[in-house]
Design an enzyme around this catalytic site. Structure first.
Site, PDB file in Angstrom:
ATOM      1  N   ASN A  89       0.890  -1.185   0.073  1.00  0.00           N
ATOM      2  CA  ASN A  89      -0.077  -0.125   0.021  1.00  0.00           C
ATOM      3  C   ASN A  89       0.763   1.050   0.008  1.00  0.00           C
ATOM      4  O   ASN A  89       2.116   1.279   0.466  1.00  0.00           O
ATOM      5  CB  ASN A  89      -1.070   0.007   1.024  1.00  0.00           C
ATOM      6  CG  ASN A  89      -0.183  -0.020   2.488  1.00  0.00           C
ATOM      7  OD1 ASN A  89       0.701  -0.800   2.716  1.00  0.00           O
ATOM      8  ND2 ASN A  89      -0.785   0.810   3.383  1.00  0.00           N
ATOM      9  N   MET A  90       0.308   2.513  -0.869  1.00  0.00           N
ATOM     10  CA  MET A  90       0.862   3.530  -0.726  1.00  0.00           C
ATOM     11  C   MET A  90      -0.161   4.679  -0.458  1.00  0.00           C
ATOM     12  O   MET A  90      -1.235   4.729  -0.773  1.00  0.00           O
ATOM     13  CB  MET A  90       1.608   3.883  -2.015  1.00  0.00           C
ATOM     14  CG  MET A  90       2.650   2.806  -2.405  1.00  0.00           C
ATOM     15  SD  MET A  90       3.124   2.917  -4.199  1.00  0.00           S
ATOM     16  CE  MET A  90       4.262   4.532  -3.995  1.00  0.00           C
ATOM     17  N   GLU A 104      -3.290  -4.718  -2.686  1.00  0.00           N
ATOM     18  CA  GLU A 104      -3.832  -5.420  -4.028  1.00  0.00           C
ATOM     19  C   GLU A 104      -3.648  -4.787  -5.116  1.00  0.00           C
ATOM     20  O   GLU A 104      -3.108  -5.537  -6.190  1.00  0.00           O
ATOM     21  CB  GLU A 104      -5.169  -5.905  -3.727  1.00  0.00           C
ATOM     22  CG  GLU A 104      -5.440  -6.806  -2.398  1.00  0.00           C
ATOM     23  CD  GLU A 104      -5.734  -5.941  -1.270  1.00  0.00           C
ATOM     24  OE1 GLU A 104      -6.608  -6.451  -0.242  1.00  0.00           O
ATOM     25  OE2 GLU A 104      -5.208  -4.895  -0.996  1.00  0.00           O
ATOM     26  N   CYS A 132     -11.007  -3.310  -2.913  1.00  0.00           N
ATOM     27  CA  CYS A 132     -10.186  -4.356  -3.883  1.00  0.00           C
ATOM     28  C   CYS A 132     -10.970  -5.310  -4.169  1.00  0.00           C
ATOM     29  O   CYS A 132     -10.460  -5.743  -5.477  1.00  0.00           O
ATOM     30  CB  CYS A 132      -8.631  -4.577  -2.745  1.00  0.00           C
ATOM     31  SG  CYS A 132      -7.664  -3.224  -2.390  1.00  0.00           S
TER      32      CYS A 132
END
Length: 295
Positions: A89-90, A104, A132
């Site tokens: 994740n960002m 994902e 997601c």
């Protein structure tokens, strides 16, 4: 080797850590594992396929950029080629939360940008959120995709998303990761902008036809591309800038190393990525120059 990966190695079982360390220390390591490397690790550790994928999640999570939530999520997808791709994740301080990239999405777009046309399974630290699940339902392999969580039996995506809504409900036959070339051309002769146009030609945008691509140039001259991943439910769509940021992050580059950006998108579309691209780049570094071309 990425310092965070070194830290993550310490959380792995000792035999696995010893086996994967040479892979991660290789200068050519690109946050993926070949089928041969994975098979060797299975033999060395005597783990099952799912056990090994789950055990490797701390390495994927080491790529997380989560300054807001401090919630570090890793994901590993396996392409139809058999290669495994890491993702994480960002989050971006100063940008809206809508610009966030889920683990994902990261792993899937990582596989996409490196040429995969289908995903067979995905392994994740935590149960995938609804956002997601919907994003994954756009994939070429959505009907058969396997989801693996720690200490859980594997399940199909359709078990996680019963009575799902997807492209077929909008009479769309194209799917995310499918091979496509939109044939867009530009008058610009700048090679950097041409790279962004090439990315746009591989984008998935069957709903708005906003074929769009981004190129990011690092301070050392390395170029990373991203292409738009649209979704039948609209909101889970992943903009081209985000895919390029994933590409850069998974290559071990810090986002502070972005020196230049280019966005190419279809001129006669009903939407545009220009404003969001400008805003997110501004949050990362207000001095990043952006070239924009509507083709």
């Amino acid at each position: 080797m990425h310092a965070k990966i070194m830290d993550a190695l310490g959380s792995l079982p000792s035999d696995l850590a010893s086996a994967v360390k040479p892979i991660f220390e290789d200068a050519n390591f690109d946050a993926t594992l070949s089928p041969e490397q994975f098979t060797t690790l299975l033999s060395t550790t005597h783990m099952t396929d799912s056990e090994l994928r789950v055990a490797l999640l701390p390495i994927a999570a080491a790529y997380s950029v989560a300054p807001i939530s401090k919630f570090f999520v890793g994901a590993i997808v396996r392409g139809e080629s058999g290669r495994l791709y890491f993702g994480a994740n960002m989050e971006f301080v100063g940008a809206s939360l809508s610009q966030t990239i889920h683990a994902e999405q990261s792993a899937i777009s990582h596989a996409w940008i490196k040429g995969e046309t289908g995903i067979t399974d995905i392994t994740i630290n935590y149960s995938p959120c609804g956002h997601c699940r919907q994003f994954m339902n756009e994939l070429t392999t959505a009907k058969t995709l396997i989801v693996q969580l720690p200490e859980r039996e594997e399940q199909t995506l359709q078990q996680y998303l019963p009575e799902s809504f997807g492209p077929a409900d909008l009479n769309i036959t194209d799917a995310l990761l499918g091979k496509i070339d939109h044939g867009m051309t530009i008058k610009e002769t700048d090679e950097f902008v041409a790279i962004a146009c090439k990315a746009a030609n591989g984008s998935h945008a069957p709903y708005t036809k906003n074929y769009s691509g981004v190129a990011l140039k690092a301070t050392d001259g390395k170029v990373f591309t991203g292409k738009y991943a649209e979704n039948a439910a609209f909101n889970p769509s992943l903009p081209p800038l985000q895919v390029a940021l994933v590409n850069m992050n998974m290559a071990g580059y810090a986002l502070t190393e972005i020196a230049e950006a280019a966005l190419v998108e279809k001129a006669d579309s009903t939407i545009s990525h220009l404003s969001d691209t400008q805003t997110t780049l501004e949050a990362l570094n207000p001095d990043i120059p952006l070239t924009y071309v509507a083709a």
